[in-house]
Write an enzyme that holds these catalytic residues in place. Structure first.
Site, PDB file in Angstrom:
ATOM      1  N   GLY A   1      -6.845  -4.545   0.869  1.00 45.53           N
ATOM      2  CA  GLY A   1      -5.763  -5.128   0.274  1.00 45.53           C
ATOM      3  C   GLY A   1      -5.694  -6.472   0.077  1.00 45.53           C
ATOM      4  O   GLY A   1      -5.297  -7.099  -1.038  1.00 45.53           O
ATOM      5  N   ASP A   2      -5.966  -7.131   1.257  1.00 42.99           N
ATOM      6  CA  ASP A   2      -6.009  -8.500   0.897  1.00 42.99           C
ATOM      7  C   ASP A   2      -6.851  -9.220  -0.142  1.00 42.99           C
ATOM      8  O   ASP A   2      -6.648 -10.241  -0.442  1.00 42.99           O
ATOM      9  CB  ASP A   2      -6.151  -9.209   2.445  1.00 42.99           C
ATOM     10  CG  ASP A   2      -5.288  -8.678   3.385  1.00 42.99           C
ATOM     11  OD1 ASP A   2      -4.206  -8.552   3.230  1.00 42.99           O
ATOM     12  OD2 ASP A   2      -5.729  -8.396   4.860  1.00 42.99           O
TER      13      ASP A   2
ATOM     14  N   GLY B   1     -15.713  -6.389   8.747  1.00 37.87           N
ATOM     15  CA  GLY B   1     -15.105  -7.292   9.024  1.00 37.87           C
ATOM     16  C   GLY B   1     -14.230  -7.889   7.593  1.00 37.87           C
ATOM     17  O   GLY B   1     -14.673  -7.375   6.509  1.00 37.87           O
TER      18      GLY B   1
ATOM     19  N   THR C   1      -1.191  -0.124  -3.980  1.00 39.23           N
ATOM     20  CA  THR C   1      -2.783   0.168  -3.768  1.00 39.23           C
ATOM     21  C   THR C   1      -2.740   1.529  -3.086  1.00 39.23           C
ATOM     22  O   THR C   1      -1.898   1.769  -2.137  1.00 39.23           O
ATOM     23  CB  THR C   1      -3.274  -1.156  -2.928  1.00 39.23           C
ATOM     24  OG1 THR C   1      -2.484  -1.217  -1.604  1.00 39.23           O
ATOM     25  CG2 THR C   1      -3.113  -2.373  -3.731  1.00 39.23           C
TER      26      THR C   1
ATOM     27  N   GLY D   1      -5.387   2.847  -1.477  1.00 42.81           N
ATOM     28  CA  GLY D   1      -6.765   3.138  -0.748  1.00 42.81           C
ATOM     29  C   GLY D   1      -7.832   3.671  -1.801  1.00 42.81           C
ATOM     30  O   GLY D   1      -7.941   2.938  -2.644  1.00 42.81           O
TER      31      GLY D   1
ATOM     32  N   ASN E   1       0.882  -1.313   0.103  1.00 44.16           N
ATOM     33  CA  ASN E   1       0.032   0.005  -0.023  1.00 44.16           C
ATOM     34  C   ASN E   1       0.997   1.344   0.048  1.00 44.16           C
ATOM     35  O   ASN E   1       2.153   1.183   0.038  1.00 44.16           O
ATOM     36  CB  ASN E   1      -1.064   0.038   1.122  1.00 44.16           C
ATOM     37  CG  ASN E   1      -0.305   0.044   2.615  1.00 44.16           C
ATOM     38  OD1 ASN E   1       0.852   0.579   2.576  1.00 44.16           O
ATOM     39  ND2 ASN E   1      -1.200  -0.078   3.465  1.00 44.16           N
TER      40      ASN E   1
ATOM     41  N   GLY F   1      -7.301   4.209  -5.723  1.00 41.30           N
ATOM     42  CA  GLY F   1      -6.947   2.960  -6.579  1.00 41.30           C
ATOM     43  C   GLY F   1      -5.987   2.385  -6.321  1.00 41.30           C
ATOM     44  O   GLY F   1      -5.181   2.385  -5.384  1.00 41.30           O
TER      45      GLY F   1
HETATM   46  O1  RIB Z   1      -4.850  -6.664   6.200  1.00 43.55           O
HETATM   47  C1  RIB Z   1      -5.741  -6.734   7.209  1.00 43.55           C
HETATM   48  C2  RIB Z   1      -5.346  -7.473   8.263  1.00 43.55           C
HETATM   49  O2  RIB Z   1      -4.394  -7.206   9.018  1.00 43.55           O
HETATM   50  C3  RIB Z   1      -6.376  -7.768   9.317  1.00 43.55           C
HETATM   51  O3  RIB Z   1      -7.020  -8.887   9.157  1.00 43.55           O
HETATM   52  C4  RIB Z   1      -5.347  -7.568  10.661  1.00 43.55           C
HETATM   53  O4  RIB Z   1      -5.465  -9.280  11.170  1.00 43.55           O
HETATM   54  C5  RIB Z   1      -3.876  -7.728   9.919  1.00 43.55           C
HETATM   55  O5  RIB Z   1      -3.328  -8.820  10.005  1.00 43.55           O
END
Ligand code: RIB
Length: 310
Positions: free
Chosen positions: A251-252, A287, A220, A222, A184, A225
């Site tokens: 990001g994940d 979440g 990335t 935020g 990021n 874009g």
């Molecule tokens: O990228 C988000 C994650 O970062 C969260 O779920 C938190 O646990 C940290 O690992």
């Protein structure tokens, strides 16, 4: 193409606190609402890829505690293979996220069992890793484990997407061996040694890393874009304008979705556009893992973008 993805990475119990403002130093501030959810960068990425339809396995470590049991059951619910997640005597890792009303957040992470992961755990997962098309890594596990997985890539035959997050000192020659590196804007600043605060700067700095390391870099940015660079090409992919409630795991979601997209035959740039849709949907509810979209949800969003305003 087969879509076998292995994530070697973290699993955290996330505690998400909704706050009206940042507390002052020394202040104890009451929180009206707190949400508990499964998280950890590694497992979030695994869950996103699995929700889209990839075969995903997790190599990681949790504690012998209720949080560890919860994370394992959530991962299983999303069809992530957890047979190579080891239970350790150290408590499960935790993510402590404070979310402001505009959806932005700051997060501290307890290393916990994630830092019990060892190179021997990687050896234990050799059969899985040899079948993997893509392996995803991050920095919420010991750096020697990252180096070991990177070293094995050529012999065991997988590509690596490396999410160099949270930022930490890593040997450049290892980063250079990863096929795609995703960071990021804050982490990009750490690896470039310069603040990344606009798109043009992001393009310039990402291209420098691309040339230096000979791999692809994605920054990335935020709500703005992402900047995607490959060879001599740098493009900016704007985000969708959505009603964001909380950006944890966005990001994940992008990384899990990109890995799925590449194994579905999309180019890097197409894959990043697809990933942008996924992370847009992820920020629309609370979440990390619960908010990540399925393939049907992403397709609907991309076909009828007006639902983003509903
Ligand atoms: O990228 C988000 C994650 O970062 C969260 O779920 C938190 O646990 C940290 O690992």
């Amino acid at each position: 193409m087969e879509k076998n993805i292995v994530v070697v990475g973290s699993m955290n119990q996330d505690i998400i606190m909704k706050i009206a403002r940042m507390p002052d130093l020394g202040e104890s501030m009451m929180v009206d609402e707190c949400i508990l959810a499964a998280g950890g960068k590694g497992c979030n990425q695994a869950v996103q890829a699995s929700k889209l339809g990839a075969n995903v396995s997790m190599v990681g470590a949790v504690g012998k505690d209720a949080m560890g049991d919860f994370l394992l059951s959530e991962a299983e619910k999303y069809h992530v293979n957890i047979s190579n997640v080891r239970k350790t005597n150290v408590a499960t890792g935790m993510g402590d996220a404070h979310v402001l009303p505009d959806g932005s957040l700051f997060c501290t992470v307890v290393k916990g069992a994630n830092f019990e992961l060892k190179t021997e755990d990687v050896d234990q997962a050799e059969v899985l890793l040899r079948k993997a098309n893509i392996v995803i890594l991050q920095n919420e596990i010991p750096e020697e484990v990252d180096y070991y997985v990177i070293d094995k890539a050529r012999e065991w035959g997988y590509k690596i997407i490396y999410n160099a997050a949270p930022a930490r000192e890593m040997k450049r020659q290892y980063i250079a061996k990863c096929d795609i590196v995703v960071v990021n804007e804050v982490e990009a600043g750490f690896y470039c040694g310069i603040t990344i605060d606009d798109v043009e700067k992001a393009k310039t700095e990402a291209l420098k890393l691309c040339r230096e390391m000979g791999n692809d870099w994605i920054f990335t940015l935020g709500a703005a874009g992402s900047v995607v660079t490959s060879g001599e090409k740098a493009i900016f992919i704007p985000s969708y304008k959505v009603k964001a409630v909380e950006s944890l795991g966005a990001g994940d979601s992008y990384i899990g979705a990109l890995s799925y997209a590449l194994l579905s035959g999309m180019s890097l740039f197409e894959g990043c556009r697809f990933a942008t849709s996924c992370s847009a949907l992820t920020v629309m509810s609370y979440g990390a893992q619960p908010a990540m979209p399925t393939l049907e949800e992403v397709e609907e969003f991309r076909t009828y973008p007006s639902i983003r305003d509903s």
